[in-house]
Design a protein around this motif. Sequence first.
Motif, PDB file in Angstrom:
ATOM      1  N   ILE A  56       6.635  -9.392   1.636  1.00  0.00           N
ATOM      2  CA  ILE A  56       7.349  -9.614   2.896  1.00  0.00           C
ATOM      3  C   ILE A  56       6.858  -8.637   3.959  1.00  0.00           C
ATOM      4  CG2 ILE A  56       9.610  -9.441   4.017  1.00  0.00           C
ATOM      5  CD1 ILE A  56      10.815 -10.394   1.322  1.00  0.00           C
ATOM      6  N   THR A  57       6.710  -7.368   3.569  1.00  0.00           N
ATOM      7  CA  THR A  57       6.298  -6.341   4.525  1.00  0.00           C
ATOM      8  C   THR A  57       4.919  -6.630   5.095  1.00  0.00           C
ATOM      9  OG1 THR A  57       7.588  -4.678   3.326  1.00  0.00           O
ATOM     10  CG2 THR A  57       5.896  -3.869   4.834  1.00  0.00           C
ATOM     11  N   VAL A  60       4.924 -10.090   7.233  1.00  0.00           N
ATOM     12  CA  VAL A  60       5.551  -9.945   8.547  1.00  0.00           C
ATOM     13  C   VAL A  60       4.705  -9.048   9.449  1.00  0.00           C
ATOM     14  CG1 VAL A  60       7.548  -8.999   9.761  1.00  0.00           C
ATOM     15  CG2 VAL A  60       7.893 -10.403   7.729  1.00  0.00           C
ATOM     16  N   THR A 126      17.003 -12.479   9.054  1.00  0.00           N
ATOM     17  CA  THR A 126      15.942 -13.482   8.912  1.00  0.00           C
ATOM     18  C   THR A 126      14.596 -12.800   9.138  1.00  0.00           C
ATOM     19  OG1 THR A 126      15.919 -14.097  11.255  1.00  0.00           O
ATOM     20  CG2 THR A 126      17.462 -15.289   9.813  1.00  0.00           C
ATOM     21  N   GLN A 127      13.546 -13.412   8.617  1.00  0.00           N
ATOM     22  CA  GLN A 127      12.217 -12.855   8.843  1.00  0.00           C
ATOM     23  C   GLN A 127      11.779 -12.932  10.307  1.00  0.00           C
ATOM     24  OE1 GLN A 127       9.220 -13.999   6.004  1.00  0.00           O
ATOM     25  NE2 GLN A 127      10.557 -13.651   4.239  1.00  0.00           N
ATOM     26  N   LEU A 130      12.921  -9.845  11.823  1.00  0.00           N
ATOM     27  CA  LEU A 130      12.029  -8.724  11.518  1.00  0.00           C
ATOM     28  C   LEU A 130      10.824  -8.721  12.455  1.00  0.00           C
ATOM     29  CD1 LEU A 130      11.912  -8.864   7.591  1.00  0.00           C
ATOM     30  CD2 LEU A 130      13.257  -7.311   9.011  1.00  0.00           C
ATOM     31  N   GLY A 206      17.573  -6.578  10.160  1.00  0.00           N
ATOM     32  CA  GLY A 206      16.852  -7.136   9.025  1.00  0.00           C
ATOM     33  C   GLY A 206      17.743  -7.682   7.932  1.00  0.00           C
ATOM     34  N   GLU A 212      14.135 -11.628   0.373  1.00  0.00           N
ATOM     35  CA  GLU A 212      14.186 -12.425   1.602  1.00  0.00           C
ATOM     36  C   GLU A 212      13.793 -11.619   2.835  1.00  0.00           C
ATOM     37  OE1 GLU A 212      17.687 -14.740   2.176  1.00  0.00           O
ATOM     38  OE2 GLU A 212      17.869 -15.261   0.061  1.00  0.00           O
ATOM     39  N   THR A 213      14.527 -10.540   3.097  1.00  0.00           N
ATOM     40  CA  THR A 213      14.234  -9.748   4.300  1.00  0.00           C
ATOM     41  C   THR A 213      14.101  -8.257   4.012  1.00  0.00           C
ATOM     42  OG1 THR A 213      16.585  -9.455   4.851  1.00  0.00           O
ATOM     43  CG2 THR A 213      15.474 -11.389   5.772  1.00  0.00           C
ATOM     44  N   VAL A 215      12.309  -5.041   3.439  1.00  0.00           N
ATOM     45  CA  VAL A 215      10.950  -4.540   3.621  1.00  0.00           C
ATOM     46  C   VAL A 215      10.753  -3.295   2.772  1.00  0.00           C
ATOM     47  CG1 VAL A 215      10.721  -5.496   5.935  1.00  0.00           C
ATOM     48  CG2 VAL A 215      11.611  -3.184   5.646  1.00  0.00           C
TER      49      VAL A 215
END
Length: 265
Positions: A56-57, A60, A126-127, A130, A206, A212-213, A215
């Motif tokens: 995710i990190t 994004v 939500t992403q 972010l 975040g 999911e979100t 990081v």
Amino acid sequence: MFSGAVGPLGIGVATLWLSLIVLLPLAALAVHSVSDGFGTFWSAITAPAAVATLRITVGVSLVVAAINAVMGTLIAWVLVRDEFRGKKFVNALIDLPFALPTIVASIVLLSLYGPQSPIGLQLNATQPGLVVALAFVTLPFVVRAVQPVLLETDREVEEAAASLGAGNFTIFRRVVLPALAPAILSGTGLAFARAIGEYGSIVLIGGNIPYETQVASQYIQQQIEIDRPANAAAVSVVLLLIAFLVLFVLRAVANRGVRRQEEDR
């Protein structure tokens, strides 16, 4: 005649300071990450939750870096090439993310895009939320990298291309962009490196939802809170390696572009 060199003493002082501030802390982190053995280190970075948060990190951050590469270049172009009311104010506004505490940015973004959004747009947890938060804190990097290069660009080359019938897009692609590319890559790399380690601006908006979100910075804090500092150090080392690799590659590409420009001249 003054040569500008600082000599052995200056080099020694610079090396000592760099070691104390950067190298020794990084070395201590690396040692701590393998304090329980390489098996534990590998287990820490391949745990499903760790892999998810790294994915995710990085994902994004790549999106944010790409957005900054385009929008940062556009903003720098407007600030250098156009004249409009409030230009000085906008120019000063660019640096606000550097001065503003990132937790304040998170509060502001949560007020604007949270459950009680005054504009009816909810991005909390939500992403995309972010992305917005990280785009805010990394905005200055590309703008400030591209601006001085644009200021030094020879406008006569562009005018010559226009006189030969080249359109605006062709002039930008064939004349301006090659000159700006090293600065764009450098600023984009710095924006990416800042994004993967950011915490304050995303701590509220975040949501910190695992898989999911959440990081990497939030995952690292979570591991410290549950008394797993070696796991936190292991994930931190992976982040450092990713950031270093991206910066190294982009810097190498940028340097190659600069050498090509010098050879063409």
